[in-house]
Scaffold this active site. Structure first.
Site, PDB file in Angstrom:
ATOM      1  N   TYR A 135     -15.732 -44.147  38.678  1.00  0.00           N
ATOM      2  CA  TYR A 135     -16.500 -44.802  39.735  1.00  0.00           C
ATOM      3  C   TYR A 135     -17.204 -46.073  39.270  1.00  0.00           C
ATOM      4  O   TYR A 135     -17.721 -46.136  38.156  1.00  0.00           O
ATOM      5  CB  TYR A 135     -17.558 -43.840  40.275  1.00  0.00           C
ATOM      6  CG  TYR A 135     -16.994 -42.654  41.025  1.00  0.00           C
ATOM      7  CD1 TYR A 135     -16.566 -42.773  42.335  1.00  0.00           C
ATOM      8  CD2 TYR A 135     -16.883 -41.407  40.397  1.00  0.00           C
ATOM      9  CE1 TYR A 135     -16.046 -41.689  43.018  1.00  0.00           C
ATOM     10  CE2 TYR A 135     -16.360 -40.314  41.076  1.00  0.00           C
ATOM     11  CZ  TYR A 135     -15.940 -40.465  42.384  1.00  0.00           C
ATOM     12  OH  TYR A 135     -15.416 -39.396  43.048  1.00  0.00           O
ATOM     13  N   TYR A 136     -17.235 -47.068  40.165  1.00  0.00           N
ATOM     14  CA  TYR A 136     -17.986 -48.309  39.963  1.00  0.00           C
ATOM     15  C   TYR A 136     -18.797 -48.543  41.238  1.00  0.00           C
ATOM     16  O   TYR A 136     -18.444 -49.365  42.082  1.00  0.00           O
ATOM     17  CB  TYR A 136     -17.031 -49.479  39.670  1.00  0.00           C
ATOM     18  CG  TYR A 136     -16.270 -49.267  38.381  1.00  0.00           C
ATOM     19  CD1 TYR A 136     -16.768 -49.759  37.178  1.00  0.00           C
ATOM     20  CD2 TYR A 136     -15.088 -48.537  38.354  1.00  0.00           C
ATOM     21  CE1 TYR A 136     -16.088 -49.547  35.974  1.00  0.00           C
ATOM     22  CE2 TYR A 136     -14.405 -48.313  37.169  1.00  0.00           C
ATOM     23  CZ  TYR A 136     -14.912 -48.819  35.987  1.00  0.00           C
ATOM     24  OH  TYR A 136     -14.235 -48.593  34.796  1.00  0.00           O
ATOM     25  N   GLY A 139     -10.397 -30.911  49.955  1.00  0.00           N
ATOM     26  CA  GLY A 139     -11.607 -30.254  50.449  1.00  0.00           C
ATOM     27  C   GLY A 139     -12.148 -30.906  51.705  1.00  0.00           C
ATOM     28  O   GLY A 139     -12.665 -30.234  52.605  1.00  0.00           O
ATOM     29  N   ASP A 140     -12.013 -32.234  51.794  1.00  0.00           N
ATOM     30  CA  ASP A 140     -12.447 -32.955  52.988  1.00  0.00           C
ATOM     31  C   ASP A 140     -11.551 -32.596  54.175  1.00  0.00           C
ATOM     32  O   ASP A 140     -12.020 -32.444  55.303  1.00  0.00           O
ATOM     33  CB  ASP A 140     -12.406 -34.461  52.745  1.00  0.00           C
ATOM     34  CG  ASP A 140     -13.140 -34.874  51.484  1.00  0.00           C
ATOM     35  OD1 ASP A 140     -14.163 -34.235  51.167  1.00  0.00           O
ATOM     36  OD2 ASP A 140     -12.702 -35.827  50.822  1.00  0.00           O
TER      37      ASP A 140
END
Length: 317
Positions: free
Chosen positions: A103-104, A256-257
């Site tokens: 992540y950024y 999962g979403d």
């Protein structure tokens, strides 16, 4: 409005081939966010959805806004930030069982969400407020925003649905446990996975995880078991629901979403909890067969064509 969600959506950069990212020649930009994945899944099934968030006033933000809006999700409460940029992350698919995410997102536009940013009248229109454990982990102001949103939902009889979605890299273990447990106490429906249950309650047993959520105050807990399906428990009933088999898992990120979209869709359609969990398992399985966080999510036509195997309730009912 059926479901409203609050959370950050970013641009995912995926290599053109499997294996270590260092060997990639190019990257495919895709829109990805836990909350918008679920909202898009619901929108494709014909439900009315709305997204509350912030994006950078930049080309990546414009891409996200265009795609999410194009999927039928209301984006009227998405703010554009001309000072902070849209978040990004890289998805490295080494193989089907080894997917790494980098992540950024530090100081992104979404990390500057605050309670004053919320519109009570908008939230009051929904049947469900959907939240994930990612949002309160992004920043202290995002955490305050989540709790204020829950307060507004409770004030207006809007049911709160919570996926703990633990992101250990974003905050300390102590802070994560305290915050996520507090949210569970105020949620109507909780959707933990086994790893999240182990993190929060020190158990990998689905019945113990589900019961812990109920004891904290949830009315329904649905524990995601991956290839083993799901287990749900409420004050009235409990049951295991078997998974739908998948011959080739292409991309497990977002399953999962998709599961959450299937469950909420079933509940909105008025089918039984068992039927809603079966629908959740089916949509979660379908989502893993296509690259991308939401690209493989089915529409209502596909759902209506789905017939349930064995003695399962028809997921399309």
């Amino acid at each position: 409005m059926d479901v409203i969600a609050i959370g950050e959506t970013m641009i995912s950069l995926t290599p053109d081939q499997r294996g270590l990212m260092r060997n990639a020649a190019s990257f495919m930009p895709r829109v990805a966010g836990a909350e918008t994945n679920t909202l898009i899944g619901l929108s494709r099934l014909g439900h009315r959805t709305g997204w509350i968030s912030r994006l950078g006033e930049d080309e990546l933000g414009a891409k996200i806004l265009k795609e999410v809006r194009g999927e039928g999700v209301d984006t009227s409460l998405v703010e554009l930030d001309d000072k902070n940029s849209t978040g990004t992350f890289f998805k490295e698919i080494v193989n089907e069982s080894d997917v790494r995410v980098y992540y950024y997102r530090k100081d992104s536009a979404a990390s500057h969400m605050s309670p004053s940013f919320l519109n009570e009248a908008y939230i009051a229109k929904a049947s469900y407020l959907y939240l994930s454990g990612v949002t309160p982990a992004i920043s202290s102001s995002c955490r305050e925003t989540v709790f204020h949103a829950i307060e507004l939902a409770k004030r207006n009889d809007v049911k709160v649905v919570f996926d703990p979605n633990v992101r250990r890299k974003l905050w300390s273990e102590k802070e994560a446990k305290e915050t996520l447990t507090k949210i569970i106490r105020q949620s109507d429906i909780v959707l933990p996975g086994i790893s999240e249950g182990e993190f929060l309650f020190g158990s990998r047993e689905e019945k113990e995880i589900g019961q812990a959520c109920i004891e904290l105050g949830a009315k329904l807990a649905v524990v995601k078991l991956g290839e083993k399906g799901a287990y749900y428990t409420s004050e009235q009933e409990e049951r295991h629901v078997p998974a739908y088999s998948v011959s080739d898992v292409v991309d497990p990120i977002g399953a999962g979403d998709a599961f959450a979209a299937g469950l909420l869709s079933g509940l909105l359609d008025g089918i039984s909890i068992k039927g809603a969990v079966e629908r959740a398992c089916w949509i979660g399985a379908v989502a893993t067969m296509v690259t991308g966080d939401y690209e493989g999510l089915p529409d209502r036509k596909q759902l209506n064509q789905q017939t349930s195997p064995g003695n399962k309730e028809d997921v399309s009912r």
